[in-house]
Design an enzyme around this catalytic site. Structure first.
Site, PDB file in Angstrom:
ATOM      1  N   ASP A 262     -30.734  69.449  35.230  1.00 19.09           N
ATOM      2  CA  ASP A 262     -30.492  68.262  34.417  1.00 19.09           C
ATOM      3  C   ASP A 262     -31.333  68.447  33.157  1.00 19.09           C
ATOM      4  O   ASP A 262     -32.272  69.256  33.129  1.00 19.09           O
ATOM      5  CB  ASP A 262     -30.839  66.969  35.158  1.00 19.09           C
TER       6      ASP A 262
HETATM    7  C1  BGC Z   1     -28.296  63.069  32.491  1.00 17.28           C
HETATM    8  C2  BGC Z   1     -27.131  63.948  32.886  1.00 17.28           C
HETATM    9  C3  BGC Z   1     -26.423  64.414  31.659  1.00 17.28           C
HETATM   10  C4  BGC Z   1     -27.419  65.156  30.770  1.00 17.28           C
HETATM   11  C5  BGC Z   1     -26.826  65.684  29.493  1.00 17.28           C
HETATM   12  C6  BGC Z   1     -29.196  63.742  31.475  1.00 17.28           C
HETATM   13  O1  BGC Z   1     -30.126  62.852  30.976  1.00 17.28           O
HETATM   14  O2  BGC Z   1     -29.025  62.709  33.631  1.00 17.28           O
HETATM   15  O3  BGC Z   1     -26.255  63.247  33.731  1.00 17.28           O
HETATM   16  O4  BGC Z   1     -25.333  65.207  32.001  1.00 17.28           O
HETATM   17  O5  BGC Z   1     -28.458  64.266  30.413  1.00 17.28           O
HETATM   18  O6  BGC Z   1     -26.493  64.660  28.645  1.00 17.28           O
END
Ligand code: BGC
Length: 756
Positions: A262
């Site tokens: 993530d």
């Molecule tokens: C989120 C993800 C997301 C990623 C990219 C993170 O903060 O938890 O779900 O895909 O950011 O935007």
């Protein structure tokens, strides 16, 4: 001189004639041979480059070898706007607006795998058209608490329902040569302290409740990537969690794809090298998602990793494994010559968004407002001349906001506009605000352009609405939550189960002024309904994206007969939630583990999931509680009558199967769809089990008067629990009851059999 030139030319031609396509470029060769060939040609630096980001959403391929980059995009409700190279801020392109599809809670509420396939195929086409390699979704974290700000991006509280619904979505997306990235693996069940929560739960609860949807996504659907969560498990961050990444995901489930971090979930180099992560995204140099400047070469899996290798502190086996996985991903996507071209904002996509919305809206309650009167919904335009619509959510754009799932939709039909367009001149439609929630509308530079400011006091807003309600034939209140901080949004949880912004007072005042009141809740979460008894009709609407207003109008006006069922329990109070009564939320400080950030130590919170298996209806059943509306509940404008269930055998062996059949009749006067649900109850077992668990369902369409025999075949997997002493799934001999019904609280017929 001339001779030399001639010789060179002859040699060049000969080389060209005999030159063979390198194996890695030869599509006829098995993918693993191509991977090995490409890997053998890569330098150490090229391998290091491949395992970390080069921009906010991309990572390099191998330019020297013509191997393309990996481009990721959020996900999961539409293709996110292009952002600047190094920033979250939108890049300001004018050709990146897309179709916004309904939120995943709505998809789960359709209880229809065909809707999920349509969703996946459509959003996959949009991702492909925008030239993306990986779609960051779908999300399948279990709805443990109604306060989780991100429940709207997930598929509800039940592991079986979310497993069945996630598989076709993935198959649909990947049929476009675009990978899904199922997220957030695992146990990211709250946004509060999402970076520093350490859930504590037993192996059985992990296996029975929190992992099944991920397992289905990997083993049944074959998702090519998965995203590790921010939080910890067993005191170890998910980005370096040997148990969940290496042992369970890669070894046990046979995952051959890429574990993507993530954004900003990586915390150190050494642990991450061996912990099972393959590709690092979103880190700033301090490992967090915010910072003054970032340098991709400083990522944990960049120069620091290379240094460890060069100093001989770690070998290259892990690096090669990570690169193999990323190469495999690229061959499956960007280098797949057979993938289709995709399309964007097509009529088919817009219609898919509307159809999924139509099928997911849940009619929670539909009574007659007075004796002898017909039920309030659908709206009868022969008898309704003046309709008052009240509430901010009738006029607020919901595609912008909420966190990473925020979108730049090419169009968004607002609920009020959808209703007005459908009604035309058939009735007068007037609007009153009722309350002011959040008048803002901006996310990472994408602005709604709406001016929702209103300076009236709360009392005045109510008085104005009530005044208008007195002369209306029908009042429709459209409220709920929104995508603002502490509502249905990433990065924080809700602070209460109750509706925000004084809405309970508005609804109660409207109910007192006009008995013909329908309440529409737009949210991704259950909300308290202290007024439930005084409102004859209640509709659970969701964030429906581009076609929001049209889908809602379809259902309110009866062009579409509602058929959605709740994918989560509609709790009356937080006292009905196992996580809040028996478990801990938000947890307590762990004295030994810290998170290093901004040059200081941030505490990690242990969060015991003491409620164990008893999540959602499992907790409601165990404690004989009455939620406002149970899991699986949803009404129709027609009625369904269930006959007696029958079973094909009374005794089965562990490898056998039983088939249960029940006749279901449309006993009303219009065509409709019913979701027939099958729950299994283990009458006696060595370990405590939930009273019943969903193990099959089918959505059937029935014409008025029509009867269908609906059959379900159950095998060992429907009877088993996870025995953590044996480390395996066990189906214990004994009596099993099969409960067939219209919701988890509305069981129509039960049959039994013996497992020998
Ligand atoms: C989120 C993800 C997301 C990623 C990219 C993170 O903060 O938890 O779900 O895909 O950011 O935007």
């Amino acid at each position: 001189m001339k001779k030399t030139l001639l010789l060179t030319a002859v040699l060049a031609i000969a080389t060209m004639a005999f030159a063979q396509t390198p194996v890695y470029l030869d599509n006829s060769k098995p993918i693993n041979d191509r991977v090995e060939d490409a890997l053998s040609r890569m330098t150490l630096q090229e391998k290091i480059n491949m395992v970390h980001a080069q921009s906010k959403f991309s990572s390099p391929g191998v330019p020297r070898l013509g191997i393309p980059e990996v481009w990721c995009t959020d996900g999961p409700h539409g293709i996110r706007t292009e952002v600047l190279w190094d920033e979250w801020e939108q890049a300001g392109w004018t050709n990146d607006s897309i179709t916004a599809f309904p939120a995943l809670t709505c998809l789960a509420a359709t209880w229809d795998p065909e809707m999920s396939l349509l969703y996946g195929k459509s959003i996959g086409e949009e991702a492909r058209f925008r030239n993306k390699t990986v779609l960051l979704g779908p999300g399948v974290n279990i709805y443990r608490t109604p306060l989780n700000g991100r429940n709207f991006e997930y598929m509800g509280e039940d592991p079986y329902l979310s497993s069945r619904m996630v598989v076709p979505y993935i198959q649909g997306v990947q049929s476009n040569g675009v990978a899904t990235c199922v997220k957030h693996y695992a146990l990211n069940n709250n946004e509060l302290n999402r970076n520093n929560t350490n859930p504590i739960l037993d192996e059985r609860t992990l296996r029975e409740i929190y992992l099944p949807a991920f397992k289905a996504a990997i083993q049944e659907a074959g998702s090519w990537t998965i995203m590790c969560a921010y939080n910890l498990y067993g005191g170890k961050w998910l980005s370096e969690n040997d148990y969940l990444l290496n042992q369970v995901l890669k070894k046990e489930w046979g995952f051959d794809g890429v574990v993507i971090s993530d954004w900003g979930a990586v915390h150190n180099t050494e642990g991450t090298v061996t912990g099972g992560l393959d590709l690092e995204y979103g880190s700033w140099t301090n490992g967090l998602t915010t910072g003054a400047s970032n340098a991709y070469a400083n990522y944990f899996l960049a120069d620091p990793y290379k240094k460890l290798i060069q100093e001989g502190k770690v070998g290259t086996d892990e690096l090669n494994d990570k690169c193999r996985r990323i190469l495999r991903l690229i061959f499956r996507t960007g280098m797949n010559p057979n993938r289709p071209f995709g399309s964007i904002n097509s009529e088919a996509h817009i219609s898919a968004a509307r159809t999924i919305g139509d099928n997911g809206i849940v009619l929670l309650k539909n009574d007659a407002p007075a004796k002898k009167a017909p039920k309030l919904l659908p709206i009868d335009l022969n008898k309704t001349k003046k309709i008052l619509v009240v509430g901010e959510n009738a006029i607020k754009m919901m595609t912008v906001g909420g966190g990473s799932s925020s979108l730049k939709a090419q169009h968004e039909v607002l609920p009020l506009d959808g209703i007005k367009a459908r009604i035309g001149n058939a009735a007068e439609v007037v609007y009153q605000r009722g309350y002011v929630g959040d008048a803002s509308g901006e996310y990472n530079g994408v602005v709604t352009g709406q001016d929702l400011s209103d300076t009236r006091t709360a009392q005045q807003l109510i008085a104005d609405a009530v005044n208008e309600a007195k002369t209306a034939d029908l009042v429709i209140f459209i409220g709920g939550l929104n995508k603002s901080n502490h509502q249905d949004a990433e990065g924080a949880d809700r602070e209460q189960l109750a509706l925000p912004y004084n809405q309970d007072a508005v609804i109660s005042a409207l109910a007192a002024a006009n008995k013909n009141l329908a309440v529409v809740i737009i949210s991704g979460n259950a909300v308290e309904m202290p007024w439930v008894k005084s409102v004859p009709a209640i509709v659970q609407d969701w964030y429906l994206g581009s076609e929001a207003g049209n889908s809602l109008a379809d259902v309110l006006l009866g062009d579409v007969n509602p058929s959605g069922k709740l994918p989560f329990t509609y709790y009356a109070t937080l006292d009905q939630v196992g996580a809040h009564v028996e478990g801990e939320y938000p947890g307590h400080e762990n004295p030994n583990i810290f998170m290093e950030a901004f040059g200081r130590k941030i505490p990690v919170y242990d969060m015991p999931y003491n409620e164990g298996l008893f999540v959602g209806y499992r907790y409601i059943d165990k404690n004989k509680l009455q939620p406002t509306f149970p899991f699986g509940h949803g009404l129709s404008y027609t009625t369904f009558t269930y006959g007696k269930a029958s079973i094909d055998k009374k005794e089965v062996t562990a490898d056998g199967k039983v088939t249960v059949t029940i006749p279901v009749t449309n006993s009303g006067s219009r065509e409709g769809k019913e979701v027939v649900q099958v729950y299994v109850q283990d009458v006696q077992s060595a370990l405590v089990r939930p009273q019943k668990e969903l193990k099959a369902f089918k959505k059937v369409t029935l014409k008025p008067g029509e009867t269908k025999n609906v059959s379900f075949t159950l095998d060992k997997s429907a009877l088993s629990y996870y025995d953590d002493t044996k480390k395996q799934w066990v189906a214990e001999p004994g009596t099993f009851n099969v409960l067939v019904g219209a919701s988890s609280k509305d069981i129509k017929s039960t049959v039994s059999f013996e497992l020998k």
